[in-house]
Design an enzyme around this catalytic site. Structure first.
Site, PDB file in Angstrom:
ATOM      1  N   CYS A 231       5.810  24.487  24.452  1.00  0.00           N
ATOM      2  CA  CYS A 231       6.122  23.832  23.237  1.00  0.00           C
ATOM      3  C   CYS A 231       7.360  22.988  23.511  1.00  0.00           C
ATOM      4  O   CYS A 231       7.461  21.957  24.406  1.00  0.00           O
ATOM      5  CB  CYS A 231       5.699  24.235  22.004  1.00  0.00           C
ATOM      6  SG  CYS A 231       5.522  23.406  20.622  1.00  0.00           S
TER       7      CYS A 231
ATOM      8  N   LYS B 237       9.944  31.931  25.424  1.00  0.00           N
ATOM      9  CA  LYS B 237      10.332  30.654  25.266  1.00  0.00           C
ATOM     10  C   LYS B 237      12.062  30.453  25.257  1.00  0.00           C
ATOM     11  O   LYS B 237      12.720  31.170  24.347  1.00  0.00           O
ATOM     12  CB  LYS B 237       9.810  30.238  24.008  1.00  0.00           C
ATOM     13  CG  LYS B 237      10.026  28.680  23.550  1.00  0.00           C
ATOM     14  CD  LYS B 237       9.034  28.443  22.244  1.00  0.00           C
ATOM     15  CE  LYS B 237       9.421  27.114  21.892  1.00  0.00           C
ATOM     16  NZ  LYS B 237       8.407  26.661  20.682  1.00  0.00           N
TER      17      LYS B 237
ATOM     18  N   GLU C 131       0.041  27.834  22.072  1.00  0.00           N
ATOM     19  CA  GLU C 131       1.254  28.792  21.344  1.00  0.00           C
ATOM     20  C   GLU C 131       0.795  29.340  19.979  1.00  0.00           C
ATOM     21  O   GLU C 131      -0.133  28.671  19.400  1.00  0.00           O
ATOM     22  CB  GLU C 131       2.436  27.806  21.062  1.00  0.00           C
ATOM     23  CG  GLU C 131       3.511  28.384  20.607  1.00  0.00           C
ATOM     24  CD  GLU C 131       4.519  27.434  20.304  1.00  0.00           C
ATOM     25  OE1 GLU C 131       5.847  27.676  20.235  1.00  0.00           O
ATOM     26  OE2 GLU C 131       4.273  26.161  19.966  1.00  0.00           O
TER      27      GLU C 131
END
Length: 277
Positions: A162, A113, A40
């Protein structure tokens, strides 16, 4: 299929980060990796959340995406481009976006995301450091997977980033049909990583009976932030088959179709689900 998860300690210099990412991608390809994943925010970690707004790239434009496409084409690999700031129709919001490129340099998948991180991290002296991705990021809403065609087996790869790791419902959605590999490019804080990183990665592998690769940021960054690192590849039984704790480098592993099939045949848990769709 051999895969490589790249660990970086990204700085505030986009050009420097792109050059280092290219070197690590080349190292992974030279070691035989057919699929490579970056962490990321691999191209930039600024001093303030809003710094990334000036670097936002329209889809299929800009130096970050250009480097990724060129590297995939040059090395004839599948490349999961960690995450980058992708422009939206709101100049005050960007996407935290993974773009995947095929061996001809073509874009084959895009994932934005879904879950945005917010956390007050304790600091020495009794204070705290606040993280709130919602200040500048626009959340995505759609699970995304793509296929890597192979003669003996087409590998289905699910995408996440993440903080998504904490939300098992995303991975259940990705398992229809089942993924063989899940990618989790990350930049976990040192505090949350030390407490939960390995636990969560192994849980996602076990409950979904698939491989998990988690390329990470790992070290002390130019902006003063410390990330946990521990880039990891986990097999469908939850065993860690590759690990690097801190510092830049690559983690290699061979995906084994026989191992995947054996785990799912001996314990057919994916077929025993009674709740949900």
């Amino acid at each position: 299929m051999k895969i490589a998860a790249v660990q970086m300690v990204t700085s505030c210099s986009v050009q420097g980060n792109l050059e280092r990412a290219q070197e690590l991608i080349a190292e992974a390809a030279a070691a035989g990796a057919e699929l490579v994943a970056l962490p990321e925010n691999f191209a930039f970690m600024g001093r303030a959340d809003r710094d990334k707004l000036a670097l936002a790239e329209p889809l299929d434009q800009g130096p970050i995406q250009g480097m990724l496409s060129g590297a995939a084409r040059a090395h004839r690999i599948w490349l999961i481009g960690g995450s980058l700031p992708l422009a939206t129709d709101d100049p005050e919001r960007v996407g935290n976006t993974t773009i995947v490129y095929g061996p001809r340099g073509e874009r084959v998948a895009r994932y934005d995301k879904i879950h945005l991180f917010r956390y007050d991290e304790p600091t020495v002296g009794g204070g705290s450091r606040a993280y709130d991705e919602g200040v500048v990021l626009r959340a995505g809403s759609r699970p995304v997977a793509f296929a890597v065609p192979r003669d003996e087996h087409d590998w289905r790869v699910g995408l996440s980033i993440c903080y998504d790791l904490r939300f098992p419902e995303l991975y259940r959605a990705l398992m229809q049909p089942p993924c063989d590999l899940i990618a989790v490019p990350s930049a976990f804080t040192y505090t949350t990583g030390r407490a939960h990183w390995e636990l969560l990665l192994r849980a996602r592998a076990v409950e979904n009976q698939c491989y998990v690769m988690a390329p990470a940021q790992g070290g002390v960054h130019e902006n003063g932030r410390r990330t946990w690192g521990h880039t990891m590849i986990v097999d469908p039984w939850g065993e860690v088959v590759g690990l690097q704790d801190e510092g830049e480098g690559i983690v290699l592993a061979e995906l084994d179709t026989a191992r995947l099939a054996d785990v799912r045949a001996r314990l057919p848990a994916l077929g025993h689900r009674c709740l949900g769709t």
